[in-house]
Design an enzyme around this catalytic site. Structure first.
Site, PDB file in Angstrom:
ATOM      1  CG  ASP A 170      -1.829   1.260   1.329  1.00 44.58           C
ATOM      2  OD1 ASP A 170      -2.561   1.288   0.255  1.00 44.58           O
ATOM      3  OD2 ASP A 170      -1.797   1.666   2.367  1.00 44.58           O
ATOM      4  CD  GLU A 205      -2.178   1.987  -3.464  1.00 49.25           C
ATOM      5  OE1 GLU A 205      -3.411   2.066  -4.189  1.00 49.25           O
ATOM      6  OE2 GLU A 205      -1.976   2.089  -2.404  1.00 49.25           O
TER       7      GLU A 205
END
Length: 825
Positions: free
Chosen positions: A525, A554
């Site tokens: 994340d 990400e």
């Protein structure tokens, strides 16, 4: 007045003053340990940082984030090499160091800043110096004025004349992180908090941390170098206090204790005493779980002592990682939240297992012929399930699982499973149930990817679920000179992944889940806030244990962070390149669907404004951010933002459901026929909706649940996904091995306006040639086929079985809003 004081090395204290000063005197400062004065060797000003990072764009230089460095800037001019990520030699002419011609310097390209630049020490650079750049050994190619040429250093920095509010004190005596030093400036004083000193090798502990249970005694070790005193508190099986014992200060900032006797099924906390740096006397005392907890009581309350063998299940030793791919870009990833998958009655899963680890791996039915749960995943044919966070998080109530809902991006105990997904809160049952789920998925050829959140924590400082700050205040987070927490995450804090013991914790955690739970991959994340060195070490360590593990995340460029932008693992950096670290491709996502939550349209709506980005994504972004195809994760939707179906409903108002469904199929048809890693949002295969809500992280079951009746309603869509996934897995031409192969064997071919078409001539596939075309329009388009006879495999929203394939010569009609595939044997 002193605002802050920090111990930054074994004989250095950094002082932040309330006012700017022109000069500093050694006699203005004093340092004390208790009542004993420590001799000061020298006092000097520290170079302030540039307040405006964009100043460099106009004047051609800036002061770096690194103290005492200057960055020279060459902006994009009429010379055309600014997009090539190379190192170029340059020379300087002018009065810099009295050189007529400088020695050769290396100018490097920064993708993050979009320019060439060169970093040098400030020590020899003075106000009024002038220089200009020249390229090449001939020194004849001068760069034009206004683009980093003819620069005069006008206002940075004469060290003697500059004003600053930062001062460095160098002491003659060695300083320690666990002692309380008073820094006096004139008549004001502050106590110096340990800061950068904790990053030195003397405070790095490479060994095992946490609890190690044995039947005859349990050994505990905690890293808390700044603590004044540490005790361990032991609680019985019912969490009643039993006894406490002081721990001993040990090597490299650790504390340890050995407690004889069998402590199985007991709980423990650390009692940590810190100096009160705001007052002359007193301590701040915290009771905190072990950050290395492998199990806990309910709601992250206390750490749990257990025999690791008791957390195993029958047959676990025979379980291993899935062996269903050769390279990362072979993966077809299916993202799902454990609770969402089975919590609804329509899942057909037993009521006591709905929303649980055990429910996720059950075979269920919505009604006869409409499978749910594990059978659904098998029918669909995906290689891996990506599970939203399954390690401990703080926003739900384990004891009252229906009270609050959350996706889980608020981590507390990173090495402990989340009891919200277990049939029993606290203890080791969750470990066994998680292993049962993983083993069952593995037996059915499906890998498990774990979503991990190493960019921030749920709480900091004295918050209820604060762990790291209560043990080593401020160390685990990025904090600026004034003690303010960096907040590029938007969650109030950022983990300082670049610090040695934070990096160790991340690596220890990843290795633990890999080795002990046979996790097949990790999705990071906000990976763009994790430093490059850490991500590369993660990839290396995971693949030492499982060469076929997935590693992706990400790579977004986030807001202001105290971490150097060059060091972050973003989509604009080269951190991932050569390490098989995948990044989500937001370029192809936006090209296909438009924006995330608004009314902007994309290719599936017939908007051709971003076809260039679409084509880059089809080639796995190897002409963009990826060096190799396994570094590009193509997708059009995930848990964040509007689901694909909701986005299409919002932007296709008044359209018949037939066309919305067609656009949905086409969107992921592009993903599944593009090079790179294919990623699907769970439920997209039958047009999952969240009622138009864009951010449902805590919205509850009614909005987030999987409604399995949709599978019956859109069964043909589900079948299309099954067939297309099977086609991708069967044909390696859709997932070529390298960027060189993609460049050699994939080329775009002429097609009617707006139709994107390409041919693949991959020699290692059973199909000799493959044509893929996308028609986003509501009318048929005629595609001229290359010479020879072609077999049509997909058209009109259908992937045809072998017996239904049509033969085509010369040209063929592509159905409206449809994928077209044809091949030659």
């Amino acid at each position: 007045m002193i605002v802050k004081a920090y111990i930054d090395d074994f004989n250095e204290i950094t002082v932040v003053l309330a006012q700017m000063v022109h000069s500093v005197k050694k006699e203005d400062f004093k340092v004390f340990l208790d009542d004993q004065e420590i001799d000061i060797e020298k006092v000097e000003k520290l170079m302030p940082h540039s307040e405006n990072p964009f100043e460099a764009e106009t004047r051609g230089y800036e002061i770096c984030e690194q103290k005492g460095k200057i960055r020279f800037v060459l902006k994009e001019g009429h010379f055309d090499f600014h997009r090539k990520s190379t190192v170029r030699p340059v020379f300087v002419i002018g009065d810099m160091n009295n050189w007529t011609i400088s020695p050769e310097w290396e100018l490097t390209y920064s993708k993050l800043r979009g320019r060439y630049e060169l970093i040098k020490d400030l020590k020899d650079i003075k106000i009024g110096q002038k220089f200009k750049f020249a390229e090449g050994a001939s020194r004849k190619l001068w760069y034009p004025p206004g683009y980093g040429n003819d620069i005069v250093i006008e206002d940075y920095f004469d060290r003697e004349a500059a004003f600053t509010n930062m001062v460095k004190i160098t002491t003659t005596k060695r300083l320690w992180a666990n002692l309380k030093y008073k820094v006096v400036y004139k008549n004001e004083y502050k106590y110096a908090r340990p800061r950068e000193i904790l990053t030195r090798n003397e405070y790095f502990y490479a060994g095992e941390l946490g609890a190690r249970y044995e039947p005859y005694g349990t050994y505990f070790r905690l890293w808390a170098p700044t603590a004044y005193k540490v005790k361990i508190q032991i609680f019985d099986e019912h969490e009643n206090f039993k006894f406490g014992k002081e721990m001993s200060r040990a090597e490299n900032g650790t504390w340890d204790v050995y407690l004889p006797g069998d402590l199985k099924n007991h709980f423990y906390l650390y009692e940590i005493w810190h100096y009160n740096y705001e007052d002359d006397e007193g301590y701040i005392v915290y009771h905190v779980p072990d950050p290395y907890s492998k199990a806990s009581s309910s709601n992250s309350g206390k750490s749990y002592i257990f025999d690791p063998a008791d957390g195993l299940i029958d047959g676990w030793q025979a379980d291993s990682f899935v062996d269903n791919i050769e390279k990362q870009d072979d993966a077809i990833i299916y993202e799902m939240h454990v609770r969402d998958f089975t919590i609804d009655q329509s899942s057909g899963i037993g009521e006591n297992l709905r929303g649980k680890f055990l429910g996720f791996c059950q075979e269920g039915y919505y009604k006869e012929g409409i499978s749910t749960g594990l059978l659904h995943l098998k029918e669909l044919g995906v290689t891996h399930v990506h599970l939203l966070p399954i390690s401990d998080f703080g926003s739900v109530d384990d004891k009252n699982p229906d009270k609050r809902y959350n996706w889980g991006y608020d981590p507390v105990l990173y090495q402990c499973p989340e009891y919200w997904y277990s049939t029993k809160s606290g203890g080791i049952e969750a470990l066994k149930e998680l292993r049962t789920m993983i083993k069952k998925l593995h037996e059915n050829g499906i890998g498990v990817v774990m979503d991990v959140v190493f960019n921030h924590t749920y709480h900091t400082k004295g918050g209820k679920f604060s762990i790291f700050d209560k043990i080593v205040p401020e160390y685990f987070y990025r904090v600026d000179d004034y003690g303010d927490y960096s907040n590029a995450t938007g969650c109030g804090n950022e983990l300082a992944t670049e610090k040695p013991m934070v990096r160790k914790f991340i690596l220890d955690t990843i290795i633990y889940w890999t080795e002990e739970f046979h996790i097949d991959g990790f999705r990071f994340d906000l990976m763009g806030l994790i430093d490059c060195k850490t991500m590369r070490q993660v990839a290396n360590e995971v693949r030492k244990r499982n060469p076929k593990a997935l590693v992706y995340g990400e790579g977004w460029v986030m807001g202001n962070s105290t971490c150097l932008v060059e060091e972050m693992a973003t989509i604009l950096s080269s951190c991932h390149q050569g390490y098989s670290i995948g990044l989500f491709n937001d370029r192809i996502r936006d090209a296909i669907r438009g924006d995330l939550d608004g009314y902007k349209t994309g290719y599936v709506h017939g908007n051709l404004s971003d076809v260039g980005r679409l084509k880059q994504g089809i080639k796995a972004a190897i002409d963009d951010f990826a060096k190799e195809p396994d570094e590009c994760v193509n997708y059009v939707s995930c848990h964040d933002n509007l689901t694909l179906f909701d986005k299409l409903q919002k932007t296709m108002v008044g359209e018949d459901i037939f066309w919305i469904d067609r656009a949905s199929r086409l969107a992921n048809a592009i993903v599944l026929t593009s090079q790179g890693v294919a990623f699907l949002h769970g439920g997209v295969e039958f047009n999952r909706s969240k009622g138009g809500h864009p951010n449902t992280y805590n919205a509850g079951d009614n909005i987030n649940k999987i409604d399995w009746s949709l599978k019956e309603k859109f069964f043909d869509t589900f079948k299309f996904y099954c067939d297309l996934i099977n086609l991708r897995r069967k044909h390696i031409a859709f997932r070529m091995r390298s960027s060189g192969e993609i460049k050699k064997y994939l080329r775009f071919i002429p097609a009617p306006d707006g139709v994107v078409a390409f041919i693949i001539t991959y020699p290692y596939d059973e199909w000799k040639k493959i044509i893929v075309a996308y028609n986003p329009f509501k009318e048929k388009k005629i595609l001229q086929l290359p010479e020879g006879s072609w077999y049509v495999k997909a058209n009109d929203g259908i992937v045809f079985p072998d017996s239904f394939e049509k033969e085509a010569i010369g040209s063929f009609e592509i159905a409206p809003v449809s994928l077209f595939i044809a091949y030659q044997k």
